[in-house]
Structure formats: structure tokens, C-alpha cells
Design an enzyme around this catalytic site. Structure first.
Site: not given
Length: 379
Positions: A179, A306, A357
Site C-alpha cells: 500500500d 492521500y 492486500h
């Protein structure tokens, strides 16, 4: 600037726990979803069940003690405190390994793999596969400090991580991540400052090769379908966090049920769990991870990564030796020929049969074996 490294233990104050219980007791619930699955988000019945456990059965103090079995420290870079696990191996030839989590994960992701990496003989491995493990919490996550200004994107974090390893006395090291950890680790490889010897990622962030699109392989067809699914059905969280993390933070910082639902939805969607998160990991593990967000009020600060980097990831190639482990339920998939364009020095490539993930949580034995295999030839 101080280069002091200070011992640290995780501790969330009793007043925070009491406030959590009060908020859980007075949660204002929405109506239930109008579908029989997770397609509208985390189902009401499951979130209520999770929050009941959180309120009445979950023993944070016991979980805190479990996490504190690892040696932990803080140190400061550019005015920001960084929290990290630093678990040293007893084996004299152990190699330094930097591992980095992502969102909505935390250092909790690695609680099953640190000990096997550090003490392989006690976990079915060989002494020559031992690592000294350094596992930092990203800026704005968990017990690391929250940036008060802009600029704390993946490129700066990669530089800070390199400085951290040097501060700990490691002139050479390996790096691993998934990630955001994959993005940071990739940038460490791109920057190639002379200290990282090789990297491993379990979420290669690569674009399809246009030259292959007329005749994609079955894996490439799955990868293209996964990208389309993400764009159509799974990426709303990233749009919000990359554009308005502050607005999102008010609700998630105020409501533990909201914070839990925001996180657990992604665990359900991104794990290899046959539709239910607890088919892959335990409920207490889910709550451990949620607690590192709730107990530190880091909904907004974690989302800001982000805003900093989601739409501006560096695309240059990595000239360091690179290993990639591809888990079938990963968000983004890639074929070896696609990955080779970004990571031309591939020394390890493996397509696994199970896992998603959160590989270190879902498939810890396989995850450890992948890292051992990847870096073995470079020892």
C-alpha cells in the site's frame, strides 16, 4: 534538531477509553442498507456487532501489552516525532530490514511476522535468514506525530526513512512495503541514496504496458478488470481523502462507529476473505488496528497522505534489485512484463495462491517466506 532515540511504550489514556465507551453507548445509527451484501458499504448489523464487542468484550489493555512485547522508540526528524518498532535479532549475521505499512493499516499489520523475521530458528527457519526489523509508523498515523504543514508526501517520507536507518546505525539495509508502504519503498529505490541494497513490495504500482493490450495474458486481463472495478466501485474513499481529508476527519474523529466502518469496509474489500473480514483475520486484530486510529485521533492526519501524494506518485524506474510477491486479491495486479518496466532489476517474482492486500496479517507464514527468499541471494 535532536537525534535522540527514546524508548517508548504504547499507552492510550484511561480517559480516552472511557470516552470511547461513552460514545459507543450513544451511537446514533443509520438505517440498514437496502441490499444483502457489502455493495453499499459496511452492513449495519456487522458494524453494530463489531462495536458491541469493542465496547463490552475487547480488552485494550491486554492487546496493548501484546503490542508492547516489541521494542519501540521515538525520534525526531524535521520537527516531527516518528514512532517505530526496532526489534533486533540475536543472530550475528542478521540483516537490517525496514518494513512500512499503509492505509488503513498500521504497525499492527506486522505483529505476526516480526518475531519469525527476527528469530527464524524459533519459527521453522534458518539463522542465516535473520533480520533486524525496523517498522515505523507513517507520519500522521498511530503514535507518530502529525505534520502541521504541507510537504510530507512519499518522497519526503522515503528520505526520512533512510535517515532513520542511518541513525540506528544501519549503513546498508533492505526495504519492504505494501500500500503506501509500497509507494514509500519504491521511492526509496528511485532515490537510491546509496544505503538501501534492495527492495520488496507486495503491491506493485505499475501502469499497463500499451504494447501488450492487444493480447493480454489471463493475469493481465484480471489486472485490467481489477483496475476498472476500483475506478467504478472502490475508489470513493481515495477521492475524498485526496481532496478533502479535513472534512472527512470531523466525522471519523467524533464517531468510533464511523471510524470502525470506514476502516473495516476496506479490510473486507481488499482481503482474501470470501466476503467476510473475519474469515481472514480475527475480530480483535481488526479492533487493534482501529484502535491505533481512534486512540490517536488520526483520521484526518492519516488521510492527508492521500492529499499529499495520491495523484503525484513518482514514475521513474527503480534500479535497485527488486522482489515482488503478487497476492491474488490485491487491489492492483500486474504481470511480470508490466512490472519489469518499472522495476527492471527483478530478482524475485512470485504469484501466490491465497492472500490479499494485508498480506502480513492474512498469510504471515507465506509473507515471511517471500521476504527470506527475496533477499537470500544478497546476504
Amino acid at each position: 534538531m535532536s537525534d535522540t532515540v527514546t524508548p517508548f511504550e504504547i499507552h492510550i489514556d484511561d480517559t480516552v477509553i472511557a470516552d470511547l465507551h461513552r460514545r459507543l453507548d450513544h451511537t446514533r445509527w443509520p438505517e440498514r442498507e437496502t441490499v444483502a451484501d457489502w455493495s453499499q458499504g459496511a452492513p449495519l448489523a456487522y458494524v453494530q456487532e463489531l462495536c458491541r464487542t469493542w465496547r463490552h468484550d475487547y480488552d485494550w489493555r491486554a492487546r496493548e501489552r501484546r503490542l508492547n512485547r516489541f521494542a519501540q522508540f521515538t525520534t525526531e526528524f524535521d520537527g516531527l516525532t516518528i514512532h517505530f518498532i526496532h526489534q533486533r535479532s540475536p543472530h550475528p549475521k542478521a540483516q537490517p530490514l525496514l518494513i512500512t505499512h499503509g492505509w488503513p493499516g498500521s504497525i499492527v499489520e506486522f505483529h505476526k511476522v516480526i518475531e519469525p523475521l527476527v528469530e527464524p530458528v524459533a519459527h521453522g527457519g534458518r539463522a542465516e535468514d535473520a533480520f533486524h526489523v525496523v517498522c515505523p509508523a507513517l507520519p500522521g498515523y498511530g503514535f507518530s506525530g502529525k505534520p502541521t504543514g504541507t510537504g510530507w508526501g512519499v518522497e519526503k517520507i522515503a528520505q526520512i526513512w533512510d535517515r532513520l536507518m542511518l541513525r540506528l546505525g544501519y549503513a546498508q539495509y533492505f526495504a519492504q512495503g505494501g500500500d503506501w508502504g509500497s509507494a514509500v519503498t519504491t521511492v526509496i529505490g528511485q532515490q537510491n541514496l546509496g544505503h538501501c541494497r534492495a527492495i520488496h513490495v507486495n503491491m506493485p504500482i505499475v501502469a499497463p504496458d500499451p504494447a501488450t493490450l492487444d493480447a493480454p495474458t489471463p493475469l493481465e486481463q484480471r489486472a485490467l478488470a481489477a483496475m476498472q472495478h476500483y475506478a467504478d466501485h472502490d475508489s470513493g474513499y481515495s477521492k475524498q481523502q485526496s481532496t478533502r481529508p479535513q472534512t472527512l476527519g470531523y466525522g471519523l474523529t467524533d464517531s468510533p462507529a464511523g471510524q470502525a466502518a470506514w476502516i473495516v469496509e476496506k479490510f473486507q474489500a481488499w482481503m482474501d476473505c470470501d466476503g467476510h473480514p473475519e474469515n481472514a483475520i480475527g475480530r480483535e486484530e481488526l479492533l487493534d488496528n482501529i484502535m491505533l486510529y481512534w486512540g490517536t485521533a488520526s483520521a484526518a492526519s492519516s488521510a492527508r497522505l492521500y492529499w499529499e501524494s495520491f495523484n503525484s506518485l513518482p514514475r521513474s524506474t527503480v534500479e535497485l534489485p527488486t522482489g515482488i510477491s503478487l497476492y491474488p486479491k490485491e487491489i492492483f495486479l500486474a504481470s511480470r512484463r508490466w512490472a519489469q518496466r518499472q522495476y527492471p532489476q527483478l530478482i524475485h517474482w512470485n504469484e501466490l495462491e491465497r492472500g490479499g492486500h494485508f498480506a502480513a496479517l492474512e498469510q504471515p507464514v507465506v509473507f515471511v517466506d517471500e521476504l527470506r527468499s527475496c533477499f537470500r541471494s544478497l546476504r
